[in-house]
Design an enzyme around this catalytic site. Structure first.
Site, PDB file in Angstrom:
ATOM      1  CB  SER A 193      -0.992   0.022   1.137  1.00  0.00           C
ATOM      2  OG  SER A 193      -0.088  -0.016   2.427  1.00  0.00           O
ATOM      3  CG  HIS A 237      -4.087  -0.946  -1.079  1.00  0.00           C
ATOM      4  ND1 HIS A 237      -4.541   0.303  -1.292  1.00  0.00           N
ATOM      5  CD2 HIS A 237      -4.028  -1.398   0.284  1.00  0.00           C
ATOM      6  CE1 HIS A 237      -4.540   0.847  -0.193  1.00  0.00           C
ATOM      7  NE2 HIS A 237      -4.104  -0.190   0.696  1.00  0.00           N
ATOM      8  CE  LYS A 243      -7.152  -0.191   1.253  1.00  0.00           C
ATOM      9  NZ  LYS A 243      -8.023  -0.467   2.523  1.00  0.00           N
TER      10      LYS A 243
END
Length: 396
Positions: free
Chosen positions: A183, A211, A242
């Site tokens: 990340s 991610h 996300k």
């Protein structure tokens, strides 16, 4: 009793403030999108959200959540095994498994809980966990809760991983754990090489796709798609917070026996409320949308390629990336804070990262590109970085 500790905390906070490292939280007063409004009344471009596909304010997801409020109410008021399992939860778990090509899925309140609750139910002191040095804090904390033997290898260093696997032959079962996308740097783990070593040394593999899911791979199905390993990895964890809508909720997906054991023994699952039905409903609609079109992933990849290329042309030191994360390296902690503050004045919302979030002397501004950004947004961000970067002596 509190006076001594209060004085200690006040002094520590003062030191953080004086070093220019105090984390001030900016207040957003609008929906999460490419352009947002902050509490000062100013409109700014957001380049530090995990809103990779721009779905946090998607009208279809909002409508799905509204509809579920009418049909399923606000909350479940219970954990799953008592009376907290709804039809929408089961439906979402099935859609996640279908998306990743896995056998079964278990939902959590957050991916932090998924990572915190995955190791202890599965592994004992007889087993081994081999973890990448740059893995997310939730993985680190989850490993700490488990009695398995611990090995650590330098980020994406396959020689060190192999050495760890050789040592771990002394244990019963071995689990290699890695982020899909790291990340803070934006690099993708070398899953093809990890898988080869796992086969060679009889180890299982776990990947945190937080991610990478929705971002990496031609259709956004993460690093297993990127390396043509869909369905072959034993454990995947991830988040709905996300790329997948930006709300809350995490999951573990993988081999059916592993998921079954987590349902029996994973403490964050057994002792935390179910995610609200409206979140599950929006998640179901989101996976349907991703099955219908690849438009958002294509736009995200195009935006990221353009942004990274232009930032390098401007002279910035950019970490190699195969994700939507662009780490602009500044190395100095205070400089990262000062530059982020100056960029906000220019209408660009970014955040400086420094120790202990990243290693000492590795401070940076992490720019996160979204499919919600238009080319004019990218150009404004690049222009602001260039202006402030020159004023602060970051670039010439």
């Amino acid at each position: 009793m509190y006076k001594d500790f209060q004085a200690f905390l006040q002094n520590e906070l003062k030191n953080i403030e004086e070093a220019g490292l105090y984390k001030h939280e900016r207040v957003i007063t609008s929906p999460q999108s490419a352009q947002i409004k902050v509490s000062t009344g100013k409109d700014v471009l957001n380049f530090c959200a995990n809103n990779y596909l721009g779905l946090a304010d998607n009208k279809e997801l909002i409508q799905a959540a509204k509809d579920a409020l009418d049909t399923h109410g606000y909350g479940m008021s219970s954990v799953r095994f008592i009376c907290g399992t709804g039809d929408l939860h089961k439906k979402l778990e099935a859609k996640i498994a279908e998306f990743f090509g896995t056998e079964d899925t278990i939902l959590y309140a957050a991916c932090f809980d998924a990572n915190g609750g995955v190791f202890e139910p599965l592994l004992t002191a007889e087993d081994a966990i081999i973890s990448d040095a740059l893995n997310h804090a939730s993985i680190i904390d989850g490993v700490r809760l488990c009695k398995a033997q611990r090995y650590r290898y330098a980020n994406a260093n396959m020689e060190e991983l192999e050495n760890c696997l050789k040592l771990a032959q002394a244990q019963r079962h071995r689990l290699i754990v890695t982020d899909g996308v790291f990340s803070m740097d934006g690099n993708v783990c070398p899953l093809d090489k990890i898988y080869e070593l796992a086969e060679k040394y009889n180890a299982m593999v776990m990947v945190d796709e937080s991610h990478s899911a929705g971002v990496v791979g031609k259709t956004g199905r993460g690093v297993t798609e990127r390396y043509n390993l869909r369905g072959k990895i034993e454990i995947l964890t991830g988040t709905l917070g996300k790329a997948f809508g930006g709300a809350v909720g995490g999951f573990t997906t993988g081999k059916k026996e592993i998921i079954a054991m987590l349902r029996q023994r994973s403490r964050p699952y057994l002792f935390s409320n179910s995610i609200p039905p409206m979140i599950a409903a929006a998640g179901c609609r989101m996976f349907d949308m991703m099955a219908e079109t690849n438009e958002l992933q294509d736009k995200l990849h195009s935006n990221t390629d353009y942004f990274v290329a232009k930032m390098k042309e401007a002279g910035f030191d950019i970490k190699p990336t195969e994700s939507a994360i662009c780490a602009v390296m500044l190395y100095d902690a205070k400089l990262s804070q000062d530059m982020a503050a100056r960029l906000l004045e220019e209408g660009i919302y970014v955040t400086g990262f420094y120790y202990p979030v990243v290693p000492k002397n590795e401070a940076r501004i992490r720019v996160q590109v979204s499919a919600a950004h238009e080319k004019e947004h990218l150009d404004r961000c690049i222009a602001a970085f260039t202006k402030i970067g020159k004023e602060l002596g970051v670039i010439k």
